[in-house]
Design an enzyme around this catalytic site. Structure first.
Site, PDB file in Angstrom:
ATOM      1  N   CYS A  49     -26.291 -20.578 -10.513  1.00  0.00           N
ATOM      2  CA  CYS A  49     -26.202 -19.189 -11.095  1.00  0.00           C
ATOM      3  C   CYS A  49     -27.448 -18.408 -11.317  1.00  0.00           C
ATOM      4  CB  CYS A  49     -25.317 -18.798 -12.391  1.00  0.00           C
ATOM      5  SG  CYS A  49     -24.009 -20.113 -12.376  1.00  0.00           S
ATOM      6  N   ASP A  50     -28.427 -19.236 -11.826  1.00  0.00           N
ATOM      7  CA  ASP A  50     -29.725 -18.398 -12.105  1.00  0.00           C
ATOM      8  C   ASP A  50     -30.900 -18.688 -11.738  1.00  0.00           C
ATOM      9  OD1 ASP A  50     -28.064 -16.857 -14.097  1.00  0.00           O
ATOM     10  OD2 ASP A  50     -28.117 -18.697 -15.667  1.00  0.00           O
ATOM     11  N   CYS A  93     -26.789 -23.152 -15.939  1.00  0.00           N
ATOM     12  CA  CYS A  93     -26.357 -23.231 -14.481  1.00  0.00           C
ATOM     13  C   CYS A  93     -27.549 -22.720 -13.300  1.00  0.00           C
ATOM     14  CB  CYS A  93     -25.096 -22.224 -14.636  1.00  0.00           C
ATOM     15  SG  CYS A  93     -24.526 -22.179 -12.797  1.00  0.00           S
TER      16      CYS A  93
END
Ligand code: NDP
Length: 324
Positions: free
Chosen positions: A100-101, A97
């Site tokens: 997300c990261d 993701c």
């Protein structure tokens, strides 16, 4: 669950995925939510109440839960390559993701694996943050839509390594992932092995929604995601609702899942208010206890009900309540 630093959840600063989950659980428990760590093996939505078979036994038999409503939030699992080192560096450089990261790898080189729309989106997102992005794809063309493909191919910070498969992920316990080792899928091409020095690798080879046990019972699209016909979280079966990634292959974010979770809870509450779950009849029950005898008589007159035989207040209440 696997996110080391949550960058994209409202009000979360310096928090991890497990910390966010613990806080959510703590908050839900404070409202007397009960948690049961148990798997559902089978769901029968053909009769009411719905029946859920658990992987826990009650005596000799598997335990059954019956329910008038159900919220499905079984999610979608990101596909993994199964390459050497993948499990070892998961959340230590390997992610599925970018939103997300990605921020953790600001101004660092990264790799994206895959050739579909997700891989293109991840690469374009990362190209805004990271120093450079290499897409490693197993074939010599992308299956992604024309627009996304063209954007990627023209992007100055994105390089493509065609016809390559991931051999292994290397790194150290201290640094996390440092190298993606690829081999050429077309034999005879030199060099046969290419090592890419990176800080992170984003695997974007698709997701599998966890909807196996609902097949043949609920409407889903070709990829197996539950389809929600209206602007609510209602599925194709009345009383069954869905939230999170199991019904969403577009946004896939913790915050959008939490939002649709709140929507599903409100939808269930409304559904239970409007339906008699036993009979499937739509109505709102009226509590006549606070009414005066005059009000009860007026209501009966309006409804054309004979007051014959009603002497005390409780007689009027009983007759009106029976009609509901
Ligand atoms: P896809 O199934 O479309 O693409 C998966 C990609 O990963 C393919 O290029 C495939 O290669 C590759 N792949 C699969 N398995 C492996 C493996 N074991 N090793 C190496 N490569 C592998 O998944 P997406 O998540 O990209 O998209 C899913 C759906 O969501 C699609 O319908 C897509 O259009 C949609 N979507 C739309 C978006 C948008 O419109 N903005 C954004 C994101 C998704 P190969 O091509 O060789 O099969």
């Amino acid at each position: 669950m696997f996110t080391k630093e949550v960058e994209n959840y409202p009000a979360m600063i310096d928090g991890t995925g497990p910390l966010l989950l613990d806080a959510m659980r703590f908050q839900a428990e404070s409202f007397e939510t009960q948690f049961e760590a148990v798997s559902a093996l089978k769901v029968d939505l053909s009769a009411r109440p719905f029946r859920i078979t658990l992987n826990r036994t009650a005596g000799e038999e598997p335990e059954l839960v019956t329910t008038h409503t159900l919220i499905i939030s079984t999610g979608a699992d990101a596909r993994w390559l199964g390459a050497e080192g993948e499990a070892q560096y998961r959340a230590k450089g390997i992610s599925t993701c970018a939103t997300c990261d990605g921020f953790l790898y600001k101004n660092k080189p990264v790799v994206v694996i895959g050739g579909g729309d997700s891989a293109m989106e991840e690469a374009l997102y990362l190209a805004r943050i990271c120093s450079n992005v290499t897409i490693v794809h197993r074939r010599d063309s992308f299956r992604a839509s024309h627009i996304l493909r063209e954007k990627v191919l023209k992007h100055p910070k994105i390089k493509i390594q065609w016809n390559s498969k991931i051999d292994k992920f290397e790194g150290t316990p201290k640094t996390g992932l440092t190298t993606v080792v690829t081999t050429r899928a077309d034999p005879g091409t030199e060099p046969a092995e290419i090592k890419i020095a990176v800080d992170a690798a984003f695997i974007a080879i698709g997701h599998d929604p966890n909807t196996g046990m609902f097949k043949g019972q609920l409407a889903m699209d070709d990829a197996g995601y539950l389809t929600l016909p209206g602007r609510s979280t209602a599925t194709s079966v009345a009383g069954v609702f869905a939230c999170g990634d199991v019904a969403d292959n577009v946004y896939r974010q913790a915050v959008t899942s939490a939002g649709t979770g709140a929507m599903a809870a409100l939808d269930v509450e409304r559904y239970l208010n409007e339906h008699d779950p036993e009979a499937g009849v739509t109505h709102n029950k009226i509590d006549f206890k606070g009414w005066s005898v005059k009000e009860l008589k007026d209501a009966m007159k309006e409804l054309g009900i004979s007051p014959k035989g009603c002497v005390e207040k409780k007689d009027y209440i009983e007759r009106l309540t029976k009609l509901q």
